[in-house]
Scaffold this motif. Structure first.
Motif, mmCIF file in Angstrom:
data_model
loop_
_atom_site.group_PDB
_atom_site.id
_atom_site.type_symbol
_atom_site.label_atom_id
_atom_site.label_comp_id
_atom_site.label_asym_id
_atom_site.label_seq_id
_atom_site.Cartn_x
_atom_site.Cartn_y
_atom_site.Cartn_z
ATOM 1 N N PRO A 103 0.218 -1.586 -0.305
ATOM 2 C CA PRO A 103 -0.227 0.004 -0.041
ATOM 3 C C PRO A 103 0.606 1.477 -0.260
ATOM 4 O O PRO A 103 0.389 2.134 -0.751
ATOM 5 N N GLU A 104 1.834 1.126 0.521
ATOM 6 C CA GLU A 104 2.935 2.564 0.773
ATOM 7 C C GLU A 104 3.427 3.118 -0.746
ATOM 8 O O GLU A 104 3.413 4.332 -1.414
ATOM 9 N N LEU A 107 0.807 7.510 -6.460
ATOM 10 C CA LEU A 107 -0.290 8.709 -6.238
ATOM 11 C C LEU A 107 0.023 10.014 -5.983
ATOM 12 O O LEU A 107 -0.144 10.739 -6.585
ATOM 13 N N HIS A 108 0.730 9.710 -4.474
ATOM 14 C CA HIS A 108 1.843 10.885 -4.385
ATOM 15 C C HIS A 108 2.542 11.572 -5.704
ATOM 16 O O HIS A 108 2.663 12.698 -6.120
ATOM 17 N N HIS A 109 2.439 10.644 -6.743
ATOM 18 C CA HIS A 109 3.807 10.901 -7.815
ATOM 19 C C HIS A 109 3.070 11.742 -8.553
ATOM 20 O O HIS A 109 3.445 12.872 -9.669
ATOM 21 N N VAL A 128 1.843 2.251 -3.879
ATOM 22 C CA VAL A 128 0.869 2.863 -4.313
ATOM 23 C C VAL A 128 0.305 4.219 -4.076
ATOM 24 O O VAL A 128 0.152 4.985 -4.169
ATOM 25 N N ASN A 129 0.860 4.342 -2.691
ATOM 26 C CA ASN A 129 0.899 5.635 -2.023
ATOM 27 C C ASN A 129 1.612 6.384 -3.165
ATOM 28 O O ASN A 129 0.941 7.917 -3.250
ATOM 29 N N ALA A 130 2.796 5.909 -2.686
ATOM 30 C CA ALA A 130 3.790 6.304 -3.152
ATOM 31 C C ALA A 130 3.667 7.176 -5.269
ATOM 32 O O ALA A 130 4.154 8.423 -5.451
ATOM 33 N N ILE A 187 -5.413 3.669 -9.641
ATOM 34 C CA ILE A 187 -5.344 2.518 -8.143
ATOM 35 C C ILE A 187 -6.205 1.904 -9.119
ATOM 36 O O ILE A 187 -5.280 0.392 -8.984
ATOM 37 N N ARG A 214 -0.680 13.212 -8.202
ATOM 38 C CA ARG A 214 -1.344 13.801 -7.450
ATOM 39 C C ARG A 214 -0.911 15.411 -8.006
ATOM 40 O O ARG A 214 -2.531 16.095 -8.500
ATOM 41 N N ASP A 266 -11.173 12.838 -7.248
ATOM 42 C CA ASP A 266 -11.531 11.218 -6.744
ATOM 43 C C ASP A 266 -11.841 10.594 -7.870
ATOM 44 O O ASP A 266 -11.563 8.980 -7.468
ATOM 45 N N GLU A 312 -7.925 9.671 -9.810
ATOM 46 C CA GLU A 312 -6.821 8.683 -8.421
ATOM 47 C C GLU A 312 -8.158 6.921 -7.944
ATOM 48 O O GLU A 312 -6.918 6.235 -8.052
#
Length: 67
Positions: free
Chosen positions: A20-21, A27-29, A23-25, A57, A31, A50, A53
Motif C-alpha cells: 500500500p505504501e 498517487l503522490h507522484h 501505491v500511495n507513492a 489505482i 498528484r 477522486d 485517483e
C-alpha cells in the motif's frame, strides 16, 4: 543521472508486490497532474480528482494482476 520525473524502479517492484505504501507513492507522484486535470470550467472539481485517483489505482492493480 537520475530522472526525477520517473518513479524509481524499487517503487514499481513494491507496487507489483501490492504494498500500500508504494501505491500511495505512485498517487503522490501523479498528484499534481491529477489536480491539474481536475480543473473543469476554470474551477477545481474534487469529484473529478477522486475519479482520476480511483482510475489510477484500478490501472495499478490491473497492471499487477496481468503480471
Amino acid at each position: 543521472m537520475r530522472n526525477e520525473k520517473m518513479i524509481p524502479f524499487e517503487v514499481i517492484e513494491k507496487v507489483v508486490a501490492k504494498e500500500p505504501e508504494a501505491v500511495n507513492a505512485v498517487l503522490h507522484h501523479y498528484r499534481g497532474y491529477i489536480k491539474y486535470r481536475s480543473i473543469f470550467q476554470g474551477h477545481f472539481n474534487a469529484d473529478i480528482q477522486d475519479r482520476l485517483e480511483a482510475q489510477l489505482i484500478k490501472a495499478i492493480l490491473q497492471f499487477c494482476s496481468d503480471r
